[in-house]
Write an enzyme that holds these catalytic residues in place. Structure first.
Site, PDB file in Angstrom:
ATOM      1  N   ASP A  52       0.018   5.277   0.822  1.00 18.01           N
ATOM      2  CA  ASP A  52      -0.139   6.001   2.009  1.00 18.01           C
ATOM      3  C   ASP A  52      -0.233   5.442   3.537  1.00 18.01           C
ATOM      4  O   ASP A  52      -1.037   4.326   3.704  1.00 18.01           O
ATOM      5  CB  ASP A  52      -1.760   6.746   1.945  1.00 18.01           C
ATOM      6  CG  ASP A  52      -1.680   7.246   0.697  1.00 18.01           C
ATOM      7  OD1 ASP A  52      -0.866   8.061   0.100  1.00 18.01           O
ATOM      8  OD2 ASP A  52      -2.861   7.426   0.157  1.00 18.01           O
TER       9      ASP A  52
ATOM     10  N   ASP B 267      -1.420  -0.497   6.628  1.00 17.83           N
ATOM     11  CA  ASP B 267      -1.299   0.000   7.683  1.00 17.83           C
ATOM     12  C   ASP B 267      -2.729   0.258   8.194  1.00 17.83           C
ATOM     13  O   ASP B 267      -3.070   0.967   9.174  1.00 17.83           O
ATOM     14  CB  ASP B 267      -0.697   1.617   7.638  1.00 17.83           C
ATOM     15  CG  ASP B 267      -1.427   2.603   6.905  1.00 17.83           C
ATOM     16  OD1 ASP B 267      -1.997   2.250   5.739  1.00 17.83           O
ATOM     17  OD2 ASP B 267      -1.575   3.920   7.210  1.00 17.83           O
TER      18      ASP B 267
ATOM     19  N   ASP C  89       0.935  -0.990  -0.016  1.00 12.87           N
ATOM     20  CA  ASP C  89       0.026   0.066  -0.067  1.00 12.87           C
ATOM     21  C   ASP C  89       0.974   1.254  -0.002  1.00 12.87           C
ATOM     22  O   ASP C  89       2.167   1.092   0.291  1.00 12.87           O
ATOM     23  CB  ASP C  89      -0.858  -0.209   1.546  1.00 12.87           C
ATOM     24  CG  ASP C  89      -1.857   1.228   1.288  1.00 12.87           C
ATOM     25  OD1 ASP C  89      -2.260   1.571   0.315  1.00 12.87           O
ATOM     26  OD2 ASP C  89      -1.762   1.706   2.527  1.00 12.87           O
TER      27      ASP C  89
ATOM     28  N   SER D 115      -5.179   4.882  -3.995  1.00 10.67           N
ATOM     29  CA  SER D 115      -5.082   6.384  -4.718  1.00 10.67           C
ATOM     30  C   SER D 115      -4.483   6.331  -6.077  1.00 10.67           C
ATOM     31  O   SER D 115      -3.774   5.623  -6.380  1.00 10.67           O
ATOM     32  CB  SER D 115      -3.799   6.962  -3.705  1.00 10.67           C
ATOM     33  OG  SER D 115      -3.393   8.112  -4.484  1.00 10.67           O
TER      34      SER D 115
ATOM     35  N   ASN E 136      -3.390   8.731  -7.515  1.00 11.98           N
ATOM     36  CA  ASN E 136      -2.085   9.712  -7.486  1.00 11.98           C
ATOM     37  C   ASN E 136      -0.864   8.913  -7.197  1.00 11.98           C
ATOM     38  O   ASN E 136      -0.016   9.603  -7.245  1.00 11.98           O
ATOM     39  CB  ASN E 136      -2.505  10.929  -6.481  1.00 11.98           C
ATOM     40  CG  ASN E 136      -3.565  11.785  -6.650  1.00 11.98           C
ATOM     41  OD1 ASN E 136      -3.814  12.236  -8.063  1.00 11.98           O
ATOM     42  ND2 ASN E 136      -4.594  11.613  -5.930  1.00 11.98           N
TER      43      ASN E 136
ATOM     44  N   ARG F  64     -11.737   6.794  -3.262  1.00 15.94           N
ATOM     45  CA  ARG F  64     -12.076   8.406  -3.000  1.00 15.94           C
ATOM     46  C   ARG F  64     -13.533   8.235  -2.843  1.00 15.94           C
ATOM     47  O   ARG F  64     -14.078   9.133  -1.840  1.00 15.94           O
ATOM     48  CB  ARG F  64     -11.519   9.152  -4.142  1.00 15.94           C
ATOM     49  CG  ARG F  64     -11.752  10.520  -4.235  1.00 15.94           C
ATOM     50  CD  ARG F  64     -11.120  11.289  -5.391  1.00 15.94           C
ATOM     51  NE  ARG F  64      -9.624  10.832  -5.850  1.00 15.94           N
ATOM     52  CZ  ARG F  64      -9.170  11.020  -6.876  1.00 15.94           C
ATOM     53  NH1 ARG F  64      -9.906  11.656  -7.632  1.00 15.94           N
ATOM     54  NH2 ARG F  64      -7.958  10.861  -7.009  1.00 15.94           N
TER      55      ARG F  64
ATOM     56  N   GLY G 124      -7.092   4.101   3.425  1.00 13.04           N
ATOM     57  CA  GLY G 124      -7.006   2.709   2.706  1.00 13.04           C
ATOM     58  C   GLY G 124      -8.155   2.580   1.854  1.00 13.04           C
ATOM     59  O   GLY G 124      -7.972   1.463   1.108  1.00 13.04           O
ATOM     60  N   ILE G 125      -9.268   3.539   1.899  1.00 15.62           N
ATOM     61  CA  ILE G 125     -10.440   3.134   0.927  1.00 15.62           C
ATOM     62  C   ILE G 125     -10.206   4.037  -0.060  1.00 15.62           C
ATOM     63  O   ILE G 125      -9.874   5.026   0.042  1.00 15.62           O
ATOM     64  CB  ILE G 125     -11.597   3.212   1.844  1.00 15.62           C
ATOM     65  CG1 ILE G 125     -11.839   4.460   2.305  1.00 15.62           C
ATOM     66  CG2 ILE G 125     -11.521   2.024   2.757  1.00 15.62           C
ATOM     67  CD1 ILE G 125     -13.533   4.377   3.152  1.00 15.62           C
TER      68      ILE G 125
END
Length: 225
Positions: A10, A171, A8, A117, A119, A48, A45-46
C-alpha cells in the site's frame, strides 16, 4: 552484493492505502471518533487490529469494546476496503513501478512482498503483477507488526538472503523503522522529514530508478564493510 528487493504494498506499488484510510475513517465516524489528518496518516503501514486499537485510543474508547466486537469492527472495515479492491486494474500501479520491476527481473533479483495487509495476494492479482514476486509474507503468521522488524526479517528468510543482500521499500515511518531494525537498506517514498530514517528517499515512485538506488546501496555497504 544485491540479490533481492522487498516491497511494502500500500502506497508503494499501488495507492490502495487511500482505500484503507477511507474505510478506517468511515468506521471511526460510526464510533463517534473524529480523526485528524495526522491521526489518520499514522495508520499507514500497520496491521488491521493495531490500526483499530489506535483509532479507539484516539477516541478514548480503548476499553469500551470486547475482543469479539473489535473483530467485528475490523471485519466491517475490511469488507468496505475489499469493495474498492474489486475496482482495481493494472492502471492502478503507481508510476515507475512497472519499469522498476522489469529492471529488477532483468538483473535477476528475487522479489518479495512484506505488507501488513492480508489482502496482498488479491490486490497483486487485480494489478496483474502477482507473477513478478517470488514470495509474499503471510502477515497472519507474524507475532508483531511494524515498526517491529519481524515482517522484513521474514521476507529476507523467504528469499533465503542476508540482510546486506536486500533493499526494502516503504512509504510509512513505521515501515522504515521496521526495515532499519532488520538491518536492511531502506528506500523511503514520500516526505523526507517523515521518512528521515531511510537510506535513500524519493518524493514519489516515478523517481525510483534501480541503477541510482543500487549505486547508493553499494556505497552504503562499502562504508559498513
Amino acid at each position: 552484493m544485491l540479490k533481492g528487493l522487498i516491497f511494502d504494498l500500500d502506497g508503494v506499488l499501488t495507492d490502495s492505502a487511500k482505500f484503507h484510510l477511507a474505510a478506517w475513517n468511515n468506521l471511526a465516524q460510526e464510533l463517534g471518533i473524529k480523526l485528524t489528518s495526522a491521526q489518520l496518516d499514522s495508520l499507514r503501514g500497520i496491521s488491521r487490529m493495531d490500526s483499530l486499537n489506535l483509532i479507539l485510543k484516539y477516541g478514548k474508547q480503548e476499553n469500551k469494546y470486547t475482543k469479539t466486537q473489535k473483530e467485528e469492527f475490523a471485519a466491517e472495515k475490511n469488507e468496505k476496503f475489499l469493495e474498492q479492491v474489486e475496482t482495481m486494474t493494472p492502471a492502478d500501479i503507481l508510476p515507475g513501478i512497472t519499469e522498476l520491476l522489469a529492471d529488477a527481473k532483468k538483473a535477476g533479483l528475487k522479489m518479495c512482498i512484506a505488507s501488513a495487509s492480508k489482502n496482498a495476494p488479491k490486490i497483486l492479482s487485480k494489478l496483474g503483477i502477482a507473477s513478478q514476486f517470488d514470495q509474499i509474507v503471510n502477515p497472519a503468521l507474524l507475532e508483531r507488526g511494524k515498526p517491529d522488524p519481524e515482517i522484513y526479517q521474514r521476507a529476507q528468510q523467504l528469499l533465503q538472503l542476508h540482510n546486506d543482500e536486500v533493499i526494502s521499500f516503504e512509504d510509512a515511518a513505521a515501515g522504515v523503522a521496521a526495515i532499519k531494525a532488520a538491518h536492511q537498506f531502506a528506500v523511503g517514498i514520500g516526505d523526507k522529514q517523515i521518512l528521515k530514517g531511510a537510506d535513500y528517499i524519493v518524493k514519489s515512485t516515478k523517481e525510483l530508478k534501480l541503477d541510482k538506488i543500487v549505486a547508493v546501496f553499494k556505497r552504503n555497504n562499502k562504508k559498513v564493510g
